[in-house]
Scaffold this motif. Structure first.
Motif, PDB file in Angstrom:
ATOM      1  N   THR A  90      77.865  87.738 -24.968  1.00 54.64           N
ATOM      2  CA  THR A  90      76.452  87.657 -24.610  1.00 54.64           C
ATOM      3  C   THR A  90      76.303  86.930 -23.278  1.00 54.64           C
ATOM      4  OG1 THR A  90      75.831  87.576 -26.950  1.00 54.64           O
ATOM      5  CG2 THR A  90      74.175  86.866 -25.358  1.00 54.64           C
ATOM      6  N   LEU A  91      75.598  87.564 -22.347  1.00 54.55           N
ATOM      7  CA  LEU A  91      75.423  86.969 -21.019  1.00 54.55           C
ATOM      8  C   LEU A  91      74.234  86.012 -20.964  1.00 54.55           C
ATOM      9  CD1 LEU A  91      76.087  90.092 -18.759  1.00 54.55           C
ATOM     10  CD2 LEU A  91      77.629  88.169 -19.197  1.00 54.55           C
ATOM     11  N   TYR A  92      73.157  86.331 -21.677  1.00 53.98           N
ATOM     12  CA  TYR A  92      71.981  85.442 -21.636  1.00 53.98           C
ATOM     13  C   TYR A  92      71.447  85.225 -23.051  1.00 53.98           C
ATOM     14  CZ  TYR A  92      67.482  83.377 -20.719  1.00 53.98           C
ATOM     15  OH  TYR A  92      66.412  82.521 -20.727  1.00 53.98           O
ATOM     16  N   HIS A  93      71.573  83.986 -23.523  1.00 57.69           N
ATOM     17  CA  HIS A  93      71.099  83.611 -24.854  1.00 57.69           C
ATOM     18  C   HIS A  93      70.104  82.451 -24.720  1.00 57.69           C
ATOM     19  CE1 HIS A  93      72.313  83.800 -29.335  1.00 57.69           C
ATOM     20  NE2 HIS A  93      71.165  83.145 -29.244  1.00 57.69           N
ATOM     21  N   TRP A  94      69.066  82.681 -23.875  1.00 56.02           N
ATOM     22  CA  TRP A  94      67.891  81.820 -23.747  1.00 56.02           C
ATOM     23  C   TRP A  94      68.065  80.579 -22.880  1.00 56.02           C
ATOM     24  CZ3 TRP A  94      66.061  81.372 -29.547  1.00 56.02           C
ATOM     25  CH2 TRP A  94      65.842  82.656 -30.056  1.00 56.02           C
ATOM     26  N   VAL A  95      69.287  80.245 -22.472  1.00 55.48           N
ATOM     27  CA  VAL A  95      69.517  79.009 -21.718  1.00 55.48           C
ATOM     28  C   VAL A  95      69.691  79.336 -20.235  1.00 55.48           C
ATOM     29  CG1 VAL A  95      70.977  76.967 -21.439  1.00 55.48           C
ATOM     30  CG2 VAL A  95      70.602  77.938 -23.732  1.00 55.48           C
ATOM     31  N   LEU A  96      68.921  78.633 -19.385  1.00 57.91           N
ATOM     32  CA  LEU A  96      68.998  78.838 -17.938  1.00 57.91           C
ATOM     33  C   LEU A  96      69.635  77.643 -17.251  1.00 57.91           C
ATOM     34  CD1 LEU A  96      65.414  80.208 -17.159  1.00 57.91           C
ATOM     35  CD2 LEU A  96      67.557  81.470 -16.889  1.00 57.91           C
ATOM     36  N   PRO A  97      70.311  77.865 -16.132  1.00 59.02           N
ATOM     37  CA  PRO A  97      70.664  76.725 -15.298  1.00 59.02           C
ATOM     38  C   PRO A  97      69.383  75.984 -14.895  1.00 59.02           C
ATOM     39  CG  PRO A  97      71.778  78.710 -14.535  1.00 59.02           C
ATOM     40  CD  PRO A  97      70.774  79.155 -15.562  1.00 59.02           C
ATOM     41  N   LYS A  98      69.449  74.680 -14.846  1.00 56.68           N
ATOM     42  CA  LYS A  98      68.238  73.922 -14.526  1.00 56.68           C
ATOM     43  C   LYS A  98      67.705  74.299 -13.152  1.00 56.68           C
ATOM     44  CE  LYS A  98      66.190  69.326 -14.661  1.00 56.68           C
ATOM     45  NZ  LYS A  98      65.459  69.503 -13.404  1.00 56.68           N
ATOM     46  N   TRP A  99      68.588  74.613 -12.215  1.00 58.93           N
ATOM     47  CA  TRP A  99      68.110  74.975 -10.882  1.00 58.93           C
ATOM     48  C   TRP A  99      67.326  76.284 -10.908  1.00 58.93           C
ATOM     49  CZ3 TRP A  99      69.792  79.555  -8.758  1.00 58.93           C
ATOM     50  CH2 TRP A  99      70.990  80.097  -9.234  1.00 58.93           C
ATOM     51  N   VAL A 100      67.680  77.197 -11.816  1.00 55.36           N
ATOM     52  CA  VAL A 100      66.905  78.429 -11.969  1.00 55.36           C
ATOM     53  C   VAL A 100      65.546  78.118 -12.588  1.00 55.36           C
ATOM     54  CG1 VAL A 100      66.806  80.679 -13.106  1.00 55.36           C
ATOM     55  CG2 VAL A 100      68.963  79.864 -12.144  1.00 55.36           C
ATOM     56  N   ALA A 101      65.552  77.286 -13.637  1.00 53.50           N
ATOM     57  CA  ALA A 101      64.297  76.908 -14.280  1.00 53.50           C
ATOM     58  C   ALA A 101      63.371  76.198 -13.300  1.00 53.50           C
ATOM     59  CB  ALA A 101      64.575  76.013 -15.486  1.00 53.50           C
ATOM     60  N   ASP A 102      63.931  75.335 -12.472  1.00 50.48           N
ATOM     61  CA  ASP A 102      63.115  74.587 -11.504  1.00 50.48           C
ATOM     62  C   ASP A 102      62.485  75.509 -10.457  1.00 50.48           C
ATOM     63  OD1 ASP A 102      63.711  72.252 -12.792  1.00 50.48           O
ATOM     64  OD2 ASP A 102      65.276  71.625 -11.378  1.00 50.48           O
ATOM     65  N   GLN A 103      63.081  76.679 -10.268  1.00 54.65           N
ATOM     66  CA  GLN A 103      62.543  77.637  -9.292  1.00 54.65           C
ATOM     67  C   GLN A 103      61.614  78.666  -9.943  1.00 54.65           C
ATOM     68  OE1 GLN A 103      65.921  79.318  -7.210  1.00 54.65           O
ATOM     69  NE2 GLN A 103      66.559  77.338  -6.380  1.00 54.65           N
ATOM     70  N   GLY A 104      61.225  78.404 -11.172  1.00 53.26           N
ATOM     71  CA  GLY A 104      60.274  79.289 -11.846  1.00 53.26           C
ATOM     72  C   GLY A 104      60.849  80.125 -12.961  1.00 53.26           C
ATOM     73  N   GLY A 105      62.157  80.000 -13.206  1.00 53.42           N
ATOM     74  CA  GLY A 105      62.762  80.742 -14.311  1.00 53.42           C
ATOM     75  C   GLY A 105      62.519  82.237 -14.191  1.00 53.42           C
ATOM     76  N   TRP A 106      62.272  82.875 -15.334  1.00 51.60           N
ATOM     77  CA  TRP A 106      62.114  84.334 -15.358  1.00 51.60           C
ATOM     78  C   TRP A 106      60.760  84.798 -14.821  1.00 51.60           C
ATOM     79  CZ3 TRP A 106      66.064  87.365 -15.485  1.00 51.60           C
ATOM     80  CH2 TRP A 106      67.231  86.981 -16.146  1.00 51.60           C
ATOM     81  N   GLU A 107      59.871  83.894 -14.492  1.00 51.38           N
ATOM     82  CA  GLU A 107      58.647  84.298 -13.794  1.00 51.38           C
ATOM     83  C   GLU A 107      58.920  84.622 -12.329  1.00 51.38           C
ATOM     84  OE1 GLU A 107      54.742  82.321 -14.889  1.00 51.38           O
ATOM     85  OE2 GLU A 107      56.184  80.791 -15.547  1.00 51.38           O
ATOM     86  N   ASN A 108      59.998  84.094 -11.804  1.00 56.55           N
ATOM     87  CA  ASN A 108      60.357  84.288 -10.404  1.00 56.55           C
ATOM     88  C   ASN A 108      61.244  85.526 -10.282  1.00 56.55           C
ATOM     89  OD1 ASN A 108      61.300  84.157  -7.783  1.00 56.55           O
ATOM     90  ND2 ASN A 108      61.787  81.972  -7.852  1.00 56.55           N
ATOM     91  N   PRO A 109      60.850  86.532  -9.497  1.00 55.38           N
ATOM     92  CA  PRO A 109      61.691  87.729  -9.366  1.00 55.38           C
ATOM     93  C   PRO A 109      63.081  87.437  -8.814  1.00 55.38           C
ATOM     94  CG  PRO A 109      59.923  87.718  -7.717  1.00 55.38           C
ATOM     95  CD  PRO A 109      59.626  86.620  -8.689  1.00 55.38           C
ATOM     96  N   ALA A 110      63.228  86.315  -8.113  1.00 54.22           N
ATOM     97  CA  ALA A 110      64.545  85.956  -7.571  1.00 54.22           C
ATOM     98  C   ALA A 110      65.549  85.675  -8.681  1.00 54.22           C
ATOM     99  CB  ALA A 110      64.422  84.741  -6.657  1.00 54.22           C
TER     100      ALA A 110
END
Length: 416
Positions: A90-110
């Motif tokens: 599994t590649l994504y099981h709900w946990v993000l790198p904090k730097w991704v979360a700080d940049q808006g997480g999945w709301e951010n198209p980046a």
């Protein structure tokens, strides 16, 4: 499961939000105890294991790859391969790198681009090992709890944000499917990589015969179950979680589907808001429940498998299990659900495998360590984190070795 994923958004989340006031901390310490655990799996006769790779662990800062973490994952996968245990990754099981979360997480198209970069790195370094690729785990659950009810980080309550996040998750899945297919398709190591998502499905039933109860049960089944399947086949995610606009390359971006099934919801219509699904749960007398308060309905997995069978692709049950600290429910739960899986196979559904959730008691998100799903009991306060087999572990090993549920197993564990 691994523990000490210190660069993630869940690690940074307020401990007070988690039952028991704990963090994930060591979790099961699978990061250090994997050889012991895999040897136990081998001795039980298990031939496949679903594991994840933590994005935050291998890319703790943007563009900085942790070679040591990748080496540990490779050692894990090599160990499983040597033991004849196939890998579902599994590649994504709900946990993000904090730097991704700080940049808006999945709301951010980046985040889509960042996830695809992560996927490319995983495939390049570890691509020869997995038999099954799970790009996303339960995107419906993640979106609901993180962006509708606000129970998980980032604790938002916005249907508009949920639309955006769903679109970006499915965009990321479609891109990851292309990367894995282009990189591994037709190679000697993996002639035809199996790629899909693990989809959480619930069996919905109306509480009464009235039109409103039937309508809300049908609406919830479409919103929770079939809308994601429709998106994967047509490339368009319908409402309420989608915006109804086409998502490039999404249509047909799977060659298997994973089913995560736990429970049935029996619902009656109520005007109480979208976060409650415009419903109230009303269960018939005699309904059985687990420690989490989830209704136990083995027939529900059969109904969900029939719905997936229409897709005409292989189905893997990527999660099925129950919260049961005393282990009085679990043996019957497993046997009865496997019985319904067999019924689905006889009805023509191409079910290829079954993963029990979970091998040992784990960190269960906001519920912390309060809910016990494991075949093996584990106390997070134990300095040794000793794995203690429950009776259901012994039963499950017998099922694995026999390749199915035998009459002797039924008689011994159910008294029938």
């Amino acid at each position: 499961m691994e523990g000490n994923n210190t660069a993630s958004d869940w690690w940074a989340w307020k401990p007070g939000k988690i039952q028991g006031g704990l963090t994930s901390d060591r979790a099961c310490d699978s990061w250090n105890r994997y050889e012991e655990d895999y040897a136990t799996m081998q001795s039980m006769g298990l031939n496949a294991y679903r594991m994840g790779i933590e994005w935050a662990r291998v890319e703790p800062r943007p563009g900085m790859w942790d070679d040591g973490a990748f080496s540990r994952y490779e050692a894990m996968m090599e160990s499983l391969s040597e033991k004849g245990i196939a890998i579902c990754l599994t590649l994504y099981h709900w946990v993000l790198p904090k730097w991704v979360a700080d940049q808006g997480g999945w709301e951010n198209p980046a985040t889509c681009d960042a996830f695809l970069r992560f996927t490319k790195e995983v495939v390049a370094r570890l691509g020869k090992y997995p038999l099954i690729w799970c790009t996303l785990n339960e995107p419906n659950v993640y979106t609901m709890f993180s962006y509708v009810t606000g129970e998980f980080p980032p604790e938002k309550r916005s249907l508009k944000a949920a639309h955006t996040v769903t679109r970006h998750l499915l965009t990321a899945h479609a891109g990851a499917y292309s990367i894995i297919t282009d990189s591994l398709g037709g190679s000697d190591e993996n002639e035809e990589p199996l790629i899909g998502i693990a989809h959480n499905m619930t069996d919905f039933a109306p509480a009464g015969p009235g039109q409103l109860d039937r309508a809300i049960a049908s609406y919830q089944a479409r919103a929770w179950n079939s809308s994601y399947l429709e998106a994967l086949t047509t490339g368009v995610m319908p409402r309420p979680f989608g915006d109804g606009k086409p998502i490039p390359d999404l249509a047909g971006s799977f060659n298997y589907i994973g089913l995560n099934y736990y429970s049935r919801r029996t619902v009656a219509f109520r005007l109480n808001g979208i976060s409650n699904g415009f419903s109230k749960e009303v269960y018939p007398e005699g309904t059985r429940f687990n420690d989490f308060g989830w209704a136990i309905c083995p027939e529900g997995i059969y109904n969900c498998l029939l719905e997936l069978g229409v897709l005409k692709v292989p189905v893997y049950i990527t999660e099925n299990g129950t919260a049961d600290a005393k282990d009085t429910i679990r043996p019957r739960y497993i046997i009865e659900h496997l019985r319904e899986v067999r019924r689905a196979i006889r009805s023509g559904v191409d079910v290829r495998g079954y993963f029990h959730w979970t091998f040992q008691d784990n960190f269960e998100w906001r519920a912390g360590y309060t809910q016990k799903f494991g075949l093996f009991a584990l106390d997070p306060t134990d300095p040794e984190l000793e794995r203690t087999p429950r009776r259901s572990a012994e039963m499950y090993a017998r099922i694995a070795r026999a390749g199915g549920v035998t009459e002797d197993i039924i008689k011994e564990y159910l008294g029938e």
